[in-house]
Design a protein around this motif. Sequence first.
Motif, short mmCIF file in Angstrom:
data_model
loop_
_atom_site.label_atom_id
_atom_site.label_comp_id
_atom_site.label_asym_id
_atom_site.label_seq_id
_atom_site.Cartn_x
_atom_site.Cartn_y
_atom_site.Cartn_z
N ALA A 1 0.69 -1.01 0.33
CA ALA A 1 0.02 0.20 0.10
C ALA A 1 1.12 0.83 0.48
CB ALA A 1 -1.11 -0.08 1.34
N LEU A 2 1.86 1.35 0.45
CA LEU A 2 2.37 2.41 1.16
C LEU A 2 3.90 2.82 -0.74
CD1 LEU A 2 4.67 4.78 2.03
CD2 LEU A 2 5.89 3.00 3.31
N LYS A 3 3.98 1.66 -0.96
CA LYS A 3 4.89 1.63 -2.60
C LYS A 3 3.38 2.70 -3.38
CE LYS A 3 8.00 -2.01 -2.33
NZ LYS A 3 8.10 -3.74 -2.45
N ALA A 4 2.41 1.63 -3.12
CA ALA A 4 1.58 2.44 -4.24
C ALA A 4 1.19 3.52 -4.36
CB ALA A 4 -0.05 1.98 -4.26
N VAL A 5 1.13 4.52 -2.98
CA VAL A 5 0.91 5.80 -2.26
C VAL A 5 1.78 6.34 -3.19
CG1 VAL A 5 0.36 7.56 -0.82
CG2 VAL A 5 -1.04 5.56 -0.77
N LEU A 6 2.92 6.29 -2.46
CA LEU A 6 4.18 6.51 -3.54
C LEU A 6 4.59 6.66 -4.74
CD1 LEU A 6 7.64 5.07 -1.02
CD2 LEU A 6 6.45 7.18 -1.61
N ILE A 7 4.35 6.16 -5.71
CA ILE A 7 4.12 5.40 -6.71
C ILE A 7 3.27 6.94 -7.42
CG2 ILE A 7 3.15 4.50 -8.71
CD1 ILE A 7 4.58 1.94 -7.48
N ALA A 8 1.83 6.76 -6.42
CA ALA A 8 0.29 7.43 -7.35
C ALA A 8 1.16 9.43 -7.03
CB ALA A 8 -0.44 7.48 -6.48
N GLN A 9 2.33 9.54 -5.70
CA GLN A 9 3.14 10.90 -5.54
C GLN A 9 3.12 10.64 -6.73
OE1 GLN A 9 2.05 13.19 -2.97
NE2 GLN A 9 0.08 12.43 -3.09
N ILE A 10 4.70 10.09 -6.69
CA ILE A 10 5.13 10.71 -7.93
C ILE A 10 4.79 11.51 -9.16
CG2 ILE A 10 7.67 9.74 -8.92
CD1 ILE A 10 8.03 8.28 -6.68
N ALA A 11 4.03 10.82 -9.47
CA ALA A 11 2.96 10.54 -11.03
C ALA A 11 2.62 11.78 -10.97
CB ALA A 11 2.02 9.55 -11.61
N GLU A 12 1.45 12.34 -9.22
CA GLU A 12 1.43 13.68 -9.29
C GLU A 12 1.87 14.67 -9.30
OE1 GLU A 12 -0.85 16.09 -5.79
OE2 GLU A 12 -1.74 13.19 -6.23
N LEU A 13 3.19 14.28 -8.93
CA LEU A 13 4.41 15.62 -9.10
C LEU A 13 5.07 15.62 -10.67
CD1 LEU A 13 6.73 14.11 -6.03
CD2 LEU A 13 5.15 17.12 -6.63
N ALA A 14 5.12 14.45 -11.46
CA ALA A 14 5.49 14.42 -12.73
C ALA A 14 4.39 15.17 -13.57
CB ALA A 14 6.03 13.50 -12.97
N GLY A 15 2.94 15.16 -13.36
CA GLY A 15 2.09 15.76 -13.50
C GLY A 15 1.86 17.25 -13.37
N SER A 16 2.57 17.31 -12.29
CA SER A 16 2.73 19.50 -12.34
C SER A 16 3.97 19.71 -13.01
CB SER A 16 2.43 19.37 -10.89
OG SER A 16 4.17 19.06 -9.75
N GLY A 17 4.49 18.97 -14.05
CA GLY A 17 6.02 19.41 -14.17
C GLY A 17 6.96 19.56 -13.44
N VAL A 18 7.13 18.35 -12.14
CA VAL A 18 8.71 17.44 -12.06
C VAL A 18 9.37 17.27 -12.46
CG1 VAL A 18 9.76 16.72 -9.89
CG2 VAL A 18 7.26 18.02 -10.01
N THR A 19 10.43 17.24 -13.43
CA THR A 19 10.50 15.86 -14.43
C THR A 19 12.30 15.70 -13.87
OG1 THR A 19 11.75 18.11 -14.99
CG2 THR A 19 9.97 17.59 -16.02
N ASP A 20 13.35 15.73 -12.60
CA ASP A 20 14.12 15.61 -11.85
C ASP A 20 13.26 15.57 -10.49
OD1 ASP A 20 14.79 16.71 -14.05
OD2 ASP A 20 16.74 17.27 -13.28
N PHE A 21 14.31 13.69 -10.00
CA PHE A 21 13.81 13.10 -8.65
C PHE A 21 15.21 12.40 -8.91
CE2 PHE A 21 9.70 12.85 -11.47
CZ PHE A 21 8.97 12.75 -10.68
#
Length: 175
Positions: A29-49
Amino acid sequence: MKRRSCAFTGHRPEKFPWKDDETDSQCIALKAVLIAQIAELAGSGVTDFLSGMARGVDTWTALAVLALRDKNPKIKLRCILPDTTQANQWSDSEQETYHQILKQADSIVYVSRESHRNSMMDRNRFMADHADVLLAVCSNIDERRGGTAATVRYAKKVGKKIILLDPITLSVTYS
């Protein structure tokens, strides 16, 4: 267009109730939330992780970024390593995962070539200094000890946006 960046910080496996059992439902469940958060950040214009590539959260987020990069080639994984010896004492499977991620990374930065007392802290501060936002997986940011809490405190001090993800409740708060 300016590149926007996000650094990750979080606990090692032994700090979680499930320890090293990544098949545990709470870990999944934690990994799923992490993926969702990263996808949301990427969708808002974050490109470098930026991942510090430690065991646990750093590794999970690096793998999530690589999976998302397959769908969005603008996303870049930057591995920020404390020194050249970080994974030397890890298990064979942990080292294999570590080296596979490094092979796929868009860049690797060694904050120091040799290990020293403050290697990890220097790496964490480097990441906070070079990120616009910090995504922290932490159950108690008020604890006095520990790299994750120290990184959150430092990021706050230097005025970074912080996303806190509680690994147990999976609640997300923004500051």
